[in-house]
Write an enzyme that holds these catalytic residues in place. Structure first.
Site, PDB file in Angstrom:
ATOM      1  N   ASP A 128      -2.736   1.355  15.590  1.00 27.95           N
ATOM      2  CA  ASP A 128      -4.126   1.562  15.184  1.00 27.95           C
ATOM      3  C   ASP A 128      -5.078   0.554  15.826  1.00 27.95           C
ATOM      4  O   ASP A 128      -4.946  -0.649  15.619  1.00 27.95           O
ATOM      5  CB  ASP A 128      -4.276   1.427  13.663  1.00 27.95           C
ATOM      6  CG  ASP A 128      -3.325   2.323  12.885  1.00 27.95           C
ATOM      7  OD1 ASP A 128      -2.106   2.266  13.150  1.00 27.95           O
ATOM      8  OD2 ASP A 128      -3.790   3.057  12.006  1.00 27.95           O
TER       9      ASP A 128
ATOM     10  N   GLU B 171      -7.962   6.001  14.811  1.00 31.65           N
ATOM     11  CA  GLU B 171      -8.762   6.383  13.640  1.00 31.65           C
ATOM     12  C   GLU B 171      -9.606   5.247  13.065  1.00 31.65           C
ATOM     13  O   GLU B 171     -10.529   5.509  12.298  1.00 31.65           O
ATOM     14  CB  GLU B 171      -7.859   6.954  12.542  1.00 31.65           C
ATOM     15  CG  GLU B 171      -7.023   5.925  11.828  1.00 31.65           C
ATOM     16  CD  GLU B 171      -6.939   6.194  10.325  1.00 31.65           C
ATOM     17  OE1 GLU B 171      -7.439   7.232   9.870  1.00 31.65           O
ATOM     18  OE2 GLU B 171      -6.398   5.338   9.624  1.00 31.65           O
ATOM     19  N   ASN B 172      -9.317   4.003  13.435  1.00 29.42           N
ATOM     20  CA  ASN B 172     -10.091   2.861  12.937  1.00 29.42           C
ATOM     21  C   ASN B 172     -10.910   2.190  14.036  1.00 29.42           C
ATOM     22  O   ASN B 172     -11.369   1.058  13.880  1.00 29.42           O
ATOM     23  CB  ASN B 172      -9.157   1.806  12.326  1.00 29.42           C
ATOM     24  CG  ASN B 172      -8.368   2.321  11.142  1.00 29.42           C
ATOM     25  OD1 ASN B 172      -7.148   2.354  11.175  1.00 29.42           O
ATOM     26  ND2 ASN B 172      -9.055   2.723  10.106  1.00 29.42           N
TER      27      ASN B 172
ATOM     28  N   HIS C 259      -8.968   8.444   8.151  1.00 25.91           N
ATOM     29  CA  HIS C 259     -10.331   8.017   8.469  1.00 25.91           C
ATOM     30  C   HIS C 259     -10.972   8.821   9.604  1.00 25.91           C
ATOM     31  O   HIS C 259     -12.104   8.525   9.993  1.00 25.91           O
ATOM     32  CB  HIS C 259     -10.350   6.528   8.832  1.00 25.91           C
ATOM     33  CG  HIS C 259     -10.201   5.626   7.637  1.00 25.91           C
ATOM     34  ND1 HIS C 259     -11.136   5.582   6.620  1.00 25.91           N
ATOM     35  CD2 HIS C 259      -9.221   4.748   7.302  1.00 25.91           C
ATOM     36  CE1 HIS C 259     -10.739   4.709   5.707  1.00 25.91           C
ATOM     37  NE2 HIS C 259      -9.586   4.197   6.092  1.00 25.91           N
TER      38      HIS C 259
ATOM     39  N   HIS D  64       1.259   9.173   9.754  1.00 28.35           N
ATOM     40  CA  HIS D  64       0.242   8.275   9.211  1.00 28.35           C
ATOM     41  C   HIS D  64       0.401   8.248   7.694  1.00 28.35           C
ATOM     42  O   HIS D  64      -0.006   9.182   6.999  1.00 28.35           O
ATOM     43  CB  HIS D  64      -1.144   8.802   9.607  1.00 28.35           C
ATOM     44  CG  HIS D  64      -2.230   7.791   9.478  1.00 28.35           C
ATOM     45  ND1 HIS D  64      -2.426   6.781  10.393  1.00 28.35           N
ATOM     46  CD2 HIS D  64      -3.191   7.636   8.543  1.00 28.35           C
ATOM     47  CE1 HIS D  64      -3.475   6.054  10.033  1.00 28.35           C
ATOM     48  NE2 HIS D  64      -3.941   6.543   8.905  1.00 28.35           N
TER      49      HIS D  64
ATOM     50  N   HIS E 215      -0.939   3.360   9.928  1.00 31.63           N
ATOM     51  CA  HIS E 215      -1.773   3.287   8.725  1.00 31.63           C
ATOM     52  C   HIS E 215      -1.698   1.964   7.984  1.00 31.63           C
ATOM     53  O   HIS E 215      -2.717   1.473   7.505  1.00 31.63           O
ATOM     54  CB  HIS E 215      -1.484   4.427   7.737  1.00 31.63           C
ATOM     55  CG  HIS E 215      -2.336   4.398   6.498  1.00 31.63           C
ATOM     56  ND1 HIS E 215      -3.706   4.588   6.542  1.00 31.63           N
ATOM     57  CD2 HIS E 215      -2.030   4.188   5.196  1.00 31.63           C
ATOM     58  CE1 HIS E 215      -4.198   4.495   5.311  1.00 31.63           C
ATOM     59  NE2 HIS E 215      -3.205   4.243   4.484  1.00 31.63           N
TER      60      HIS E 215
END
Length: 270
Positions: free
Chosen positions: A8, A39-40, A68, A150, A175
């Site tokens: 991530d 996603e972050n 997210h 995730h 995650h």
């Protein structure tokens, strides 16, 4: 073939680490393909079209996400139009986007699947049954299948890898943002790791500034908005070596590359 999975990416510090290290790391581990969880990557929450373009320009083959992915509304149209950008496949029907893609790398048809767990997570469709459908549907369309799972719970991640053992080359966990030391090839040939860690600042708490996170723990109220940690930058993840004839893994190794690796290379060039 060899596949580099990147953990991530957390905010602008994580993007800086990725930009400086992904090509070097790809060369170091001799990877044929790179899969990045993004996603972050937008301030620690979500991803934007500009960031997707940035990642693809760096040579990233597939971008996976998680819960997210929905945080930035401007990404929603791109989820439909950019096949290399995935969202978890087991969100209910009607949501934009795709949960899998097949790309070619080193002459091999590589399928990347993105699924999300349910333990301590928002209630969504069953990832186990969805994986059954997706793997069966890829018969004849892919030589190698890998999965970004995730999820929050270690037990669910390990159970998911066991469930798919022998049917996919790798199940890598994302995650929870803390790299685990349980990487292994399962008995039937699937490489697994519970969590690959983060690409960003290791001096924080799961990628965010530790002072803010600690204050929230002490006060038990929201307090200051989370901000990505920007010290001790690393690119973390895993590299999986796959026998493309069998579609199963030969080995898996953790990756944790400090930002200094890029600085040393720049100094050597000068």
């Amino acid at each position: 073939m060899r596949i580099l999975f990147v953990a991530d990416v957390i905010g602008s510090p994580g993007r800086r680490a990725l930009k400086s290290l992904v090509r070097l790391t790809r060369a170091d581990v001799r990877a044929d393909a790179v899969v990045v969880n993004g996603e972050n990557s937008a301030g620690g929450f979500g991803i934007t079209p500009d960031i997707v373009a940035e990642f693809l320009e760096l040579g990233v083959d597939v971008i996976t996400t998680g819960n997210h992915v929905w945080d930035k509304s401007d990404i929603l149209p791109l989820l439909d139009s950019e096949r290399r950008l995935l969202r978890p496949a087991n969100y209910p029907p009607g949501n934009p986007g795709h949960g899998s893609v097949v790309v070619e790398a080193a002459g091999v048809r590589l399928a990347v699947l993105n699924l999300q767990g349910r333990t301590f997570m928002p209630p969504i469709d069953d990832p186990f049954r969805m994986a059954d459908e997706m793997v069966a549907g890829l018969k004849g369309q892919a030589d190698v299948i890998v999965v970004d799972f995730h999820a929050e719970a270690t037990s669910e991640k390990q159970a998911f890898a066991r469930y798919l053992d022998g049917r996919v080359a790798a199940v890598v966990g994302t995650h929870t943002h803390v790299q685990t030391a349980d990487e292994r090839v399962l008995p039937r040939g699937t490489a697994a790791i519970t969590d690959m860690g983060i690409t960003g600042g290791l001096d924080g708490i799961i990628g965010m500034k530790w002072e803010i996170s600690l204050d929230r723990q002490l006060r038990q109220t929201r307090g200051e908005r989370y901000q990505p940690a920007d010290g001790d930058l690393h690119l973390q993840g895993a590299v999986v070596d796959v026998d493309e004839k069998t579609g199963l893994a030969r080995s898996i190794e953790r990756v944790s590359v400090p930002y200094q690796r890029a600085l040393q290379t720049e100094f050597t060039r000068k």
